[in-house]
Scaffold this motif. Structure first.
Motif, short mmCIF file in Angstrom:
data_model
loop_
_atom_site.label_atom_id
_atom_site.label_comp_id
_atom_site.label_asym_id
_atom_site.label_seq_id
_atom_site.Cartn_x
_atom_site.Cartn_y
_atom_site.Cartn_z
N LEU A 144 1.01 -1.58 0.29
CA LEU A 144 0.39 0.19 0.01
C LEU A 144 1.20 1.04 0.20
O LEU A 144 1.15 1.62 1.12
CB LEU A 144 -0.84 0.12 1.60
N GLY A 145 0.54 2.11 -0.72
CA GLY A 145 1.68 3.64 -1.26
C GLY A 145 0.41 4.39 -0.29
O GLY A 145 -0.71 5.46 -1.08
N ASN A 146 0.89 4.42 1.03
CA ASN A 146 -0.33 5.51 1.78
C ASN A 146 0.07 7.02 1.30
O ASN A 146 1.64 6.88 1.33
CB ASN A 146 -0.10 5.27 2.84
N LYS A 147 -0.39 7.92 1.92
CA LYS A 147 -0.21 9.04 1.99
C LYS A 147 -1.31 9.52 0.61
O LYS A 147 0.41 10.43 -0.16
CB LYS A 147 0.77 9.72 2.03
N SER A 148 -1.14 8.92 -0.25
CA SER A 148 -2.00 9.35 -1.61
C SER A 148 -2.20 10.90 -1.78
O SER A 148 -2.87 11.74 -3.34
CB SER A 148 -2.47 8.15 -2.48
N ASP A 149 -2.99 11.20 -1.09
CA ASP A 149 -4.01 12.56 -0.48
C ASP A 149 -2.29 13.66 -0.84
O ASP A 149 -2.65 15.01 -1.04
CB ASP A 149 -4.44 12.89 0.53
N LEU A 150 -0.89 13.65 -0.85
CA LEU A 150 -0.70 14.55 -0.74
C LEU A 150 0.37 15.23 -2.10
O LEU A 150 0.21 14.00 -3.09
CB LEU A 150 1.00 13.97 0.13
N PRO A 151 0.55 16.51 -2.39
CA PRO A 151 0.68 16.05 -4.44
C PRO A 151 1.61 16.02 -5.00
O PRO A 151 2.06 15.66 -5.95
CB PRO A 151 1.15 17.97 -3.86
N VAL A 152 3.23 15.80 -3.69
CA VAL A 152 4.20 15.22 -5.15
C VAL A 152 4.23 13.67 -4.16
O VAL A 152 4.38 13.62 -2.74
CB VAL A 152 4.93 15.48 -4.44
N LYS A 153 3.85 12.22 -4.67
CA LYS A 153 3.39 11.12 -4.51
C LYS A 153 3.71 9.60 -5.50
O LYS A 153 3.67 10.84 -6.38
CB LYS A 153 2.89 10.74 -3.55
N LEU A 154 4.06 9.29 -5.13
CA LEU A 154 4.17 8.27 -6.13
C LEU A 154 2.84 7.94 -6.94
O LEU A 154 2.84 6.68 -5.98
CB LEU A 154 5.33 7.25 -5.95
N SER A 155 2.17 7.64 -8.07
CA SER A 155 1.42 6.82 -8.51
C SER A 155 1.80 5.30 -8.37
O SER A 155 2.88 4.69 -7.85
CB SER A 155 1.42 6.60 -9.97
N VAL A 156 0.63 4.02 -8.71
CA VAL A 156 0.40 2.39 -7.98
C VAL A 156 1.81 2.77 -9.43
O VAL A 156 2.49 1.67 -8.89
CB VAL A 156 -0.55 1.50 -8.52
N ASP A 157 1.75 2.65 -10.57
CA ASP A 157 2.80 1.97 -11.67
C ASP A 157 4.14 3.02 -10.89
O ASP A 157 5.05 1.17 -11.44
CB ASP A 157 2.42 2.60 -12.61
N GLU A 158 4.43 3.68 -10.85
CA GLU A 158 5.70 4.00 -10.74
C GLU A 158 6.12 3.22 -8.90
O GLU A 158 6.95 2.76 -8.34
CB GLU A 158 6.20 5.74 -9.63
N ILE A 160 5.24 0.56 -7.64
CA ILE A 160 5.92 -0.95 -8.52
C ILE A 160 7.10 -0.91 -9.55
O ILE A 160 7.82 -2.26 -9.22
CB ILE A 160 4.27 -1.11 -9.27
N ASP A 161 7.49 -0.17 -10.35
CA ASP A 161 8.63 -0.22 -10.56
C ASP A 161 10.33 -0.03 -9.58
O ASP A 161 10.88 0.00 -9.43
CB ASP A 161 8.58 1.07 -11.30
N ALA A 162 9.62 0.93 -8.68
CA ALA A 162 10.24 1.49 -8.38
C ALA A 162 10.51 1.15 -6.73
O ALA A 162 11.81 0.21 -6.52
CB ALA A 162 10.08 2.45 -7.02
N MET A 163 9.98 -0.45 -6.71
CA MET A 163 10.05 -1.59 -5.26
C MET A 163 9.86 -3.12 -6.04
O MET A 163 10.39 -3.56 -5.87
CB MET A 163 8.77 -1.22 -4.48
N ASP A 164 10.46 -2.67 -7.55
CA ASP A 164 10.60 -3.49 -8.30
C ASP A 164 9.56 -5.43 -7.84
O ASP A 164 9.93 -6.10 -7.82
CB ASP A 164 12.38 -4.50 -8.29
N LEU A 165 8.25 -5.06 -7.62
CA LEU A 165 7.35 -5.97 -6.98
C LEU A 165 7.07 -7.11 -8.60
O LEU A 165 7.15 -7.92 -8.18
CB LEU A 165 6.39 -5.15 -6.48
N LYS A 166 7.71 -7.06 -9.77
CA LYS A 166 7.27 -7.42 -10.86
C LYS A 166 8.21 -8.93 -10.64
O LYS A 166 7.86 -9.73 -11.11
CB LYS A 166 7.00 -6.75 -12.28
N SER A 167 9.31 -8.78 -9.42
CA SER A 167 10.32 -9.59 -9.40
C SER A 167 9.83 -9.96 -8.55
O SER A 167 10.81 -11.55 -8.37
CB SER A 167 11.41 -9.07 -9.26
N ILE A 168 9.00 -10.38 -7.67
CA ILE A 168 8.39 -11.12 -6.48
C ILE A 168 7.55 -12.58 -7.16
O ILE A 168 6.67 -11.94 -7.83
CB ILE A 168 7.81 -11.15 -5.86
#
Length: 199
Positions: A144-158, A160-168
């Motif tokens: 869960l990417g929390n604090k999505s209400d803040l103006p500068v935050k990563l999207s879900v796709d970003e 997934i890429d930044a945390m390399d979730l597709k490798s799991i």
């Protein structure tokens, strides 16, 4: 009359078809684990003014309370399913305990601060180190990417890429953007968890 039947139906569900599931919520300190659990359990998003440092941080970043020391547990009731949630401290000294509390659970919920890109490399490293433990093989993972209400935050796709979730592999992995403060997307989180109650 319909209200009486609904009450009887709910009572029968709890008595004969009630399901309890264990969920472990982990993540680095200040990711919003305790705030999320409080809101899921029917409480309100609050700012703890008894801790002036946490209060000042919350005013600038949207955080809600002081960090969890050790762990908290709460029960979240949703229909005939009871979620027994463990909220583990995210400070470095508590991270070695994560594996122990993740063994045998129905789901692992990993919460990250989607607005704190500086903490993301450590959050990613801790997640991958944890889920590579053989004792946790196959347990579904919800990031869960929390604090999505803040103006500068990563999207879900970003995220997934930044945390390399597709490798799991060897487990189901999902990722949602949420805001505990604004209660954004929390129904989706509960539905995801409840769907795994009988697994």
């Amino acid at each position: 009359m319909a209200g009486i039947f609904r009450s009887i139906y709910d009572w029968l569900l709890r008595m004969f078809w009630a399901t309890e599931m264990d969920v472990t919520m982990i993540g680095l300190q200040n990711a919003g684990k305790s705030s999320l659990l409080r809101v899921l359990a029917g409480g309100e998003f609050t700012i703890d003014v008894s801790n002036p440092i946490a209060f000042l941080r919350s005013r600038s970043r949207g955080d809600s309370s002081i960090p969890t020391i050790g762990f908290n547990t709460k029960r979240v009731q949703k229909g005939h399913v009871t979620l027994k949630c463990w909220d583990l401290g995210g400070q470095p000294r508590f991270r070695p305990m994560w594996e122990r509390y993740c063994r045998g659970v129905n789901a692992i919920v990993y919460i990250v601060d989607a607005a704190d890109q500086g903490a993301l490399p450590v959050a990613t490293e801790e997640l991958h180190e944890l889920i590579n433990k053989p004792t946790l093989d196959g347990i579904p993972l919800l990031v869960l990417g929390n604090k999505s209400d803040l103006p500068v935050k990563l999207s879900v796709d970003e995220l997934i890429d930044a945390m390399d979730l597709k490798s799991i592999t060897h487990r189901e992995v999902s990722c949602y953007g949420i805001s505990a403060k604004e209660e954004t997307n929390l129904d989706a989180v509960l539905h995801w968890l409840i769907a795994r109650a009988s697994r």
